[in-house]
Design a protein around this motif. Structure first.
Motif, PDB file in Angstrom:
ATOM      1  N   LYS A  76       0.799  -0.692   0.638  1.00  0.00           N
ATOM      2  CA  LYS A  76       0.240  -0.216   0.141  1.00  0.00           C
ATOM      3  C   LYS A  76       1.021   1.208  -0.175  1.00  0.00           C
ATOM      4  O   LYS A  76       1.774   1.116   0.705  1.00  0.00           O
ATOM      5  N   MET A  89      -0.498   7.778   0.575  1.00  0.00           N
ATOM      6  CA  MET A  89      -1.153   8.866   0.157  1.00  0.00           C
ATOM      7  C   MET A  89      -1.524   9.670   0.499  1.00  0.00           C
ATOM      8  O   MET A  89      -1.937  10.735   0.120  1.00  0.00           O
ATOM      9  N   THR A 109      -2.162  13.027   3.374  1.00  0.00           N
ATOM     10  CA  THR A 109      -3.689  13.381   4.536  1.00  0.00           C
ATOM     11  C   THR A 109      -4.609  14.298   3.784  1.00  0.00           C
ATOM     12  O   THR A 109      -4.367  13.620   2.288  1.00  0.00           O
ATOM     13  N   LEU A 113     -11.214   8.769   8.458  1.00  0.00           N
ATOM     14  CA  LEU A 113     -11.471   6.984   7.884  1.00  0.00           C
ATOM     15  C   LEU A 113     -12.549   6.959   8.896  1.00  0.00           C
ATOM     16  O   LEU A 113     -12.643   7.492   9.595  1.00  0.00           O
ATOM     17  N   LEU A 168      -4.615   1.236   9.955  1.00  0.00           N
ATOM     18  CA  LEU A 168      -5.121   1.820   8.672  1.00  0.00           C
ATOM     19  C   LEU A 168      -4.910   4.069   7.905  1.00  0.00           C
ATOM     20  O   LEU A 168      -3.711   3.715   6.724  1.00  0.00           O
ATOM     21  N   ASP A 212      -1.216   3.464   7.241  1.00  0.00           N
ATOM     22  CA  ASP A 212      -0.779   3.005   5.872  1.00  0.00           C
ATOM     23  C   ASP A 212      -1.054   3.593   5.131  1.00  0.00           C
ATOM     24  O   ASP A 212      -0.568   3.924   4.079  1.00  0.00           O
ATOM     25  N   THR A 213      -1.969   4.878   5.187  1.00  0.00           N
ATOM     26  CA  THR A 213      -2.339   5.420   4.228  1.00  0.00           C
ATOM     27  C   THR A 213      -1.591   6.468   4.311  1.00  0.00           C
ATOM     28  O   THR A 213      -1.178   7.580   3.615  1.00  0.00           O
ATOM     29  N   GLU A 237       2.834   1.169   4.066  1.00  0.00           N
ATOM     30  CA  GLU A 237       2.365  -0.390   4.267  1.00  0.00           C
ATOM     31  C   GLU A 237       3.867  -0.116   4.703  1.00  0.00           C
ATOM     32  O   GLU A 237       3.989  -0.774   5.857  1.00  0.00           O
TER      33      GLU A 237
END
Length: 184
Positions: free
Chosen positions: A77, A80, A82, A86, A135, A138-139, A143
């Motif tokens: 992953k 990405m 900020t 979520l 999560l 990871d984002t 990952e």
């Protein structure tokens, strides 16, 4: 044809078949499919779900995967950044509002550790807070960085005296990790 152009039951069947075939290669790896129908390429992300022991399998599979014109096959992953929030198991996780307190280990000053603080944290819902935090990490940082760069993470209720601490917001965790790694 895009997955969005077929029925939900057919899509579920195809995704289940793909996961079955993927698990024939290695039971510890998973996938995510993403992209926008107007983009030229669909992304196929092969993930170890943060389990370091399966990283070599992810790297081998993505390295050996054939190239397809309309697909981009990605190992792990990717970060990405900020600018998102979520919803996970009924809780909203917003990295702009979540606080972290850096930790220092005397036995290893180069270790990266921190406490992630939630004002509504309940010990009975610890798993939701931990999984939601991972999560988010990871984002934001990807990952691989989440699994390899973080030595210690705790999830706690925000201390009443939080202003006594040197804290930051989880949206800035990537900068904190980079600074800590560069200080070594």
């Amino acid at each position: 044809m895009f997955l969005s152009e077929i029925t939900e039951s057919e899509k579920d069947k195809l995704l289940d078949e793909f996961l079955t075939e993927l698990h024939k290669f290695n039971e510890g790896i998973y996938f995510e499919i993403g992209g926008h129908p107007e983009d030229e390429k669909v992304e196929l992300i092969i993930s170890a779900e943060g389990m370091v022991e399966y990283f070599p399998a992810v790297e081998n599979l993505t390295r050996l995967a054939p190239e397809y014109k309309n697909w981009e096959i990605i190992a792990f992953k990717p970060p990405m950044g900020t600018g998102f929030s979520l919803d996970y198991r009924g809780k909203k996780f917003d990295p702009e509002k979540i606080i972290f307190i850096p930790l220092t280990a005397k036995q290893d000053p180069t270790a990266i550790g921190f406490k992630v603080c939630y004002s509504d944290y309940e010990e009975s819902d610890k798993e939701t807070f931990i999984n939601g935090t991972y999560l988010i990490l990871d984002t934001i940082i990807g990952e691989k960085s989440t699994a390899l760069d973080i030595d210690h993470m705790e999830v706690i209720k925000t201390p009443e005296n939080i202003t006594d601490y040197d804290f930051g917001h989880l949206s800035n965790i990537g900068e904190y990790i980079k600074e800590k790694k560069n200080a070594c």
